[in-house]
Design a protein around this motif. Structure first.
Motif, mmCIF file in Angstrom:
data_model
loop_
_atom_site.group_PDB
_atom_site.id
_atom_site.type_symbol
_atom_site.label_atom_id
_atom_site.label_comp_id
_atom_site.label_asym_id
_atom_site.label_seq_id
_atom_site.Cartn_x
_atom_site.Cartn_y
_atom_site.Cartn_z
ATOM 1 N N GLY A 1 0.707 -1.150 0.015
ATOM 2 C CA GLY A 1 0.017 0.102 -0.143
ATOM 3 C C GLY A 1 0.887 1.023 0.131
ATOM 4 N N HIS A 2 0.156 2.451 0.179
ATOM 5 C CA HIS A 2 0.742 3.615 0.213
ATOM 6 C C HIS A 2 2.014 3.772 1.294
ATOM 7 C CE1 HIS A 2 1.361 7.713 -1.005
ATOM 8 N NE2 HIS A 2 0.954 8.281 0.215
ATOM 9 N N GLN A 3 1.933 3.304 2.577
ATOM 10 C CA GLN A 3 2.632 3.416 3.384
ATOM 11 C C GLN A 3 3.714 2.016 3.705
ATOM 12 O OE1 GLN A 3 1.299 6.675 4.519
ATOM 13 N NE2 GLN A 3 2.773 5.780 6.052
ATOM 14 N N LEU A 4 3.661 1.001 2.593
ATOM 15 C CA LEU A 4 4.284 0.068 2.589
ATOM 16 C C LEU A 4 4.531 -0.862 3.624
ATOM 17 C CD1 LEU A 4 7.804 1.367 0.565
ATOM 18 C CD2 LEU A 4 5.631 0.433 -0.338
ATOM 19 N N ASN A 5 3.116 -0.723 4.512
ATOM 20 C CA ASN A 5 2.989 -1.543 5.549
ATOM 21 C C ASN A 5 4.165 -1.186 6.671
ATOM 22 O OD1 ASN A 5 0.886 -3.121 4.827
ATOM 23 N ND2 ASN A 5 2.107 -4.734 3.813
ATOM 24 N N SER A 6 4.508 0.095 6.740
ATOM 25 C CA SER A 6 5.632 0.609 7.587
ATOM 26 C C SER A 6 6.726 -0.207 7.363
ATOM 27 C CB SER A 6 5.098 0.857 8.939
ATOM 28 O OG SER A 6 4.061 1.821 8.902
ATOM 29 N N ASP A 7 7.217 -0.721 6.403
ATOM 30 C CA ASP A 7 8.380 -1.607 6.249
ATOM 31 C C ASP A 7 9.203 -1.080 5.155
ATOM 32 O OD1 ASP A 7 10.264 -3.522 6.121
ATOM 33 O OD2 ASP A 7 9.106 -5.285 5.543
#
Length: 221
Positions: free
Chosen positions: A204-210
């Motif tokens: 997603g837009h946040q790269l799964n916080s990874d």
């Protein structure tokens, strides 16, 4: 008279202990600053919109965790995130760069990435940039980019783009980004032919916080 002398001695001892403690904390603070200066410096620019600083902090914290103690990730809160103004953010970036010694890595997420790319192609920033890492950034203008009201202020210049040839540039975008279309990655790739393009399958837009893929690229420089 004896009482007065005892009191004076007591206060002298207290003052001495205070000075010793103050000196100790000064040395600790100076030592920490010197150690931080020896580490590789990273400036992370957040995205725009209400709550973006809080959400993107997870990305900055994750990047710091992945890179370890040899790096310092600076994550400032940008002005007026609800209605990001390019010139305001550009001036803030100039001040942030001036505050850092030596070369620096630049990381930008979403609109923060758009602002960084426009800044780097337009401004005379007079700073040694070791690498640029742009995550899920919208491309403004052109035939297929975003054209919301006022998009011109964030659009890249139509003249020759001026990022130095020796500065590595990386673009990252997830195929399932529901905020910024995945196709914008290709638009940036077309504009910066020497850039490295990283297509991510999910996150997603946040790269799964990874930001593992970003950290891996950064460590190689």
């Amino acid at each position: 008279m004896l009482v007065i002398k005892v009191r004076k001695s007591y206060f002298v001892v207290l003052f001495y202990e205070f000075c010793v403690e103050a000196l100790r904390w000064h040395l600790i603070s100076t030592s920490k600053q010197n150690l931080d200066a020896m580490k590789k410096q990273i400036l992370f620019i957040q995205g725009a919109g209400t709550g973006s600083y809080r959400m993107d902090k997870k990305l900055a914290d994750n990047l710091q965790h992945l890179l370890g103690t040899s790096y310092v990730v600076h994550y400032p809160e940008m002005h007026n995130e609800e209605d990001a103004d390019y010139e305001t953010w550009a001036r803030q970036i100039v001040d942030l760069l001036k505050a850092q010694d030596g070369s620096i890595f630049l990381v930008g997420h979403s609109v923060g990435g758009s602002v960084l790319m426009k800044f780097l192609t337009e401004k005379d920033y007079k700073k040694s940039v070791a690498g640029v890492f742009i995550i899920a950034a919208p491309f403004w203008g052109g035939d297929k980019g975003w054209k919301y009201d006022g998009y011109e202020t964030l659009a890249l210049p139509t003249t020759t783009l001026k990022i130095a040839d020796d500065v590595p540039v990386f673009f990252y975008h997830s195929r399932d980004d529901e905020t910024v279309p995945f196709e914008h990655l290709e638009l940036y790739g077309n504009s910066f032919s020497n850039a490295s393009i990283r297509k991510i399958d999910s996150g997603g837009h946040q790269l799964n916080s990874d930001l593992s893929v970003v950290a891996n690229d950064l460590k190689k420089l």
